[in-house]
Design a protein around this motif. Structure first.
Motif, PDB file in Angstrom:
ATOM      1  N   TRP A 109       0.833  -1.186   0.000  1.00 51.89           N
ATOM      2  CA  TRP A 109       0.000   0.000   0.000  1.00 51.89           C
ATOM      3  C   TRP A 109       0.880   1.253   0.000  1.00 51.89           C
ATOM      4  CZ3 TRP A 109      -5.493   0.722   1.272  1.00 51.89           C
ATOM      5  CH2 TRP A 109      -6.234  -0.451   1.123  1.00 51.89           C
ATOM      6  N   CYS A 137      -8.591  -4.096   1.893  1.00 55.07           N
ATOM      7  CA  CYS A 137      -8.779  -2.925   2.758  1.00 55.07           C
ATOM      8  C   CYS A 137      -8.925  -3.363   4.209  1.00 55.07           C
ATOM      9  CB  CYS A 137     -10.029  -2.152   2.334  1.00 55.07           C
ATOM     10  SG  CYS A 137      -9.885  -1.336   0.739  1.00 55.07           S
ATOM     11  N   PRO A 173     -13.827   0.048  -0.657  1.00 59.91           N
ATOM     12  CA  PRO A 173     -12.948   0.571  -1.717  1.00 59.91           C
ATOM     13  C   PRO A 173     -13.632   1.637  -2.566  1.00 59.91           C
ATOM     14  CG  PRO A 173     -12.885  -1.821  -1.662  1.00 59.91           C
ATOM     15  CD  PRO A 173     -13.965  -1.407  -0.728  1.00 59.91           C
ATOM     16  N   GLU A 199      -2.771   5.713  -0.366  1.00 59.86           N
ATOM     17  CA  GLU A 199      -3.863   4.759  -0.169  1.00 59.86           C
ATOM     18  C   GLU A 199      -4.181   4.621   1.320  1.00 59.86           C
ATOM     19  OE1 GLU A 199      -3.677   1.390  -3.605  1.00 59.86           O
ATOM     20  OE2 GLU A 199      -1.924   1.525  -2.306  1.00 59.86           O
ATOM     21  N   LEU A 225     -10.653   3.816  -3.541  1.00 64.15           N
ATOM     22  CA  LEU A 225      -9.449   2.982  -3.637  1.00 64.15           C
ATOM     23  C   LEU A 225      -9.630   1.902  -4.690  1.00 64.15           C
ATOM     24  CD1 LEU A 225      -8.876   2.585   0.190  1.00 64.15           C
ATOM     25  CD2 LEU A 225      -7.233   3.642  -1.377  1.00 64.15           C
ATOM     26  N   GLN A 226      -8.547   1.621  -5.379  1.00 66.58           N
ATOM     27  CA  GLN A 226      -8.556   0.552  -6.388  1.00 66.58           C
ATOM     28  C   GLN A 226      -8.142  -0.768  -5.740  1.00 66.58           C
ATOM     29  OE1 GLN A 226      -8.841   1.150 -10.109  1.00 66.58           O
ATOM     30  NE2 GLN A 226      -9.928   2.928  -9.319  1.00 66.58           N
ATOM     31  N   ARG A 227      -8.744  -1.060  -4.614  1.00 63.73           N
ATOM     32  CA  ARG A 227      -8.421  -2.280  -3.885  1.00 63.73           C
ATOM     33  C   ARG A 227      -9.702  -3.067  -3.672  1.00 63.73           C
ATOM     34  NH1 ARG A 227      -2.864  -3.466  -2.569  1.00 63.73           N
ATOM     35  NH2 ARG A 227      -1.752  -1.492  -2.665  1.00 63.73           N
ATOM     36  N   LYS A 251      -6.211   7.557   2.432  1.00 62.90           N
ATOM     37  CA  LYS A 251      -7.615   7.475   1.986  1.00 62.90           C
ATOM     38  C   LYS A 251      -8.412   6.517   2.867  1.00 62.90           C
ATOM     39  CE  LYS A 251      -7.183   8.534  -2.970  1.00 62.90           C
ATOM     40  NZ  LYS A 251      -7.286   7.974  -4.347  1.00 62.90           N
ATOM     41  N   LEU A 252      -7.798   5.387   3.147  1.00 63.98           N
ATOM     42  CA  LEU A 252      -8.505   4.376   3.942  1.00 63.98           C
ATOM     43  C   LEU A 252      -8.740   4.878   5.371  1.00 63.98           C
ATOM     44  CD1 LEU A 252      -9.731   1.560   3.978  1.00 63.98           C
ATOM     45  CD2 LEU A 252      -7.489   0.644   4.596  1.00 63.98           C
TER      46      LEU A 252
END
Length: 370
Positions: free
Chosen positions: A16, A52, A40, A20, A45-47, A23-24
DNA sequence: AACTTGGTCAACCGCTGGCAG
DNA sequence: TCTGCCAGCGGTTGACCAAGT
């Protein structure tokens, strides 16, 4: 390939980035995680949700304790692992601020190797013995005595802690005991022997002076915790001494001529010239307990089964079992050498808290409640 | 300096059990 | 009862780094 929860999404994998993480953290601290699968998208997020969740739980959670494990934490892990085995999530619950992943990694990268180097099987917490020893009788006797013991359930077997007891009449035992590879660190504050000189009893184990040469073989019956012995040594005074002992090592008591100092430095068990008692007595687990379990759940007493082998009168019987033990194999981590003394009345036996189908000690219950 | 080896640990994978529809 | 979704768990992988050659 993504997880099934996000296989239709374009997901990023691997480490990560700080962006990222930010953001999380921002999303969860303001909105909570709710359904992880929706995190996500909501957090931009692109997860996948699973990633996450893992990132949050194992790394970003504000209550995580960073840094290396303390000795106290290490001991807690060993102690709880002895009871629970590889149940990392359960173990981690006893270590505030630590994650199951962290505990697992620490175990695999450090504790496991340390135990092996100390001659302890990290899976069983048994001492590892060698086939190279010249005292094969010890192994045979160990096997013979294992046969005496109530067999635990399969699931419990991997977590049942075993310790060894050693002949108190062995001149080498004190040296050995003082070099025990690590403190079990479950202080045995109290050994309860409410007994007369020929009868000892605790709620889980009863044995009397009634002679019954077959009792050592009754381990598969409901009465497997009953062991009769032909006579009992006078041990009250020693038991009295033991009840005042506070030690980070398990306790050994001998009614023979051994120095009282052995009380402070020996593994668990009760040994006599004529008797070898397997994890005899009962003891109270109250130190480190708040590390192990919630205080209100601390068992007032942790009681263990007892195996008594009278070596004089039952020698033949033991020898029969020894002779029947032909396929024993022992693995060896060989930097922990044992120096046992041959004796017809004293020997080495496996010892420890032990679970069996018909016996449930409070600590077993604790293990299952976890 | 380049390469190898071994250790650490974050992250992933696959499985399980609970739950709702 | 069956199915799908989800959280949680333990085992495993692989990136990274430091030490050794």
């Amino acid at each position: 390939m993504g997880h099934h929860c996000c296989s239709k999404q374009k997901v990023k994998r691997g480490l990560w980035s700080p962006e990222e993480d930010e953001k999380l953290i921002k999303h969860i601290t303001t909105n909570g995680h709710g359904s992880w699968s929706s995190v996500p998208k909501l957090a931009g997020l692109q997860r996948c949700g699973k990633s996450c969740r893992l990132r949050w739980i194992n790394y970003l959670r504000p209550d995580l304790k960073r840094g290396s494990f303390s000795e106290q934490e290490e001991r807690t892990i060993i102690d709880v692992h002895r009871i629970l085995g590889n149940r990392w999530a359960q173990i981690a619950k006893h270590l505030p601020g630590r994650t199951d992943n962290e505990v697992k990694n620490f175990w695999n990268s450090f504790i496991k190797k340390k135990l092996i180097a100390q001659g302890i099987d990290p899976n069983t917490h048994n001492l590892i013995l060698s086939t190279t020893t010249n005292n094969n009788n010890n192994f045979n006797i160990i096997n013979a005595c294992n046969k005496l013991l109530p067999q635990p359930q399969q699931q419990q077997q991997t977590t049942s802690p075993l310790m060894n007891i050693f002949s108190s009449s062995s001149s080498s035992s004190s040296a050995f005991l003082s070099s025990l590879p690590y403190n079990y660190n479950i202080p045995l504050h109290e050994i309860l022997f409410s007994s007369t000189s020929d009868q000892y009893q605790n709620p889980n184990v009863f044995w009397s002076s009634t002679t019954n040469t077959n009792t050592t073989t009754t381990t598969t019956t409901q009465e497997q915790n009953n062991y009769n012995i032909p006579h009992a040594p006078s041990m009250e005074s020693l038991v009295s001494q033991a009840s005042t002992v506070t030690t980070t090592n398990p306790i050994i008591i001998s009614s023979s001529s051994s120095s009282p100092s052995i009380l402070n430095s020996s593994p668990c068990g009760l040994i006599d010239e004529d008797f070898i008692m397997w994890n005899a007595g009962s003891y109270e687990l109250n130190i480190e307990a708040d590390q192990l379990i919630r205080k209100e759940e601390i068992p007032t007493q942790v009681l263990d089964p007892v195996v008594v082998v009278e070596m004089n009168n039952k020698t033949n019987h033991i020898h029969e079992m020894m002779n029947s033990t032909t396929s024993a194999s022992f693995e060896r981590s060989n930097n922990f050498d044992f120096d046992f003394v041959e004796s017809t009345t004293s020997t080495v036996l496996p010892c420890g808290m032990y679970c069996n189908n018909n016996y449930h000690s409070p600590i077993d219950q604790f293990a299952w409640d976890c």
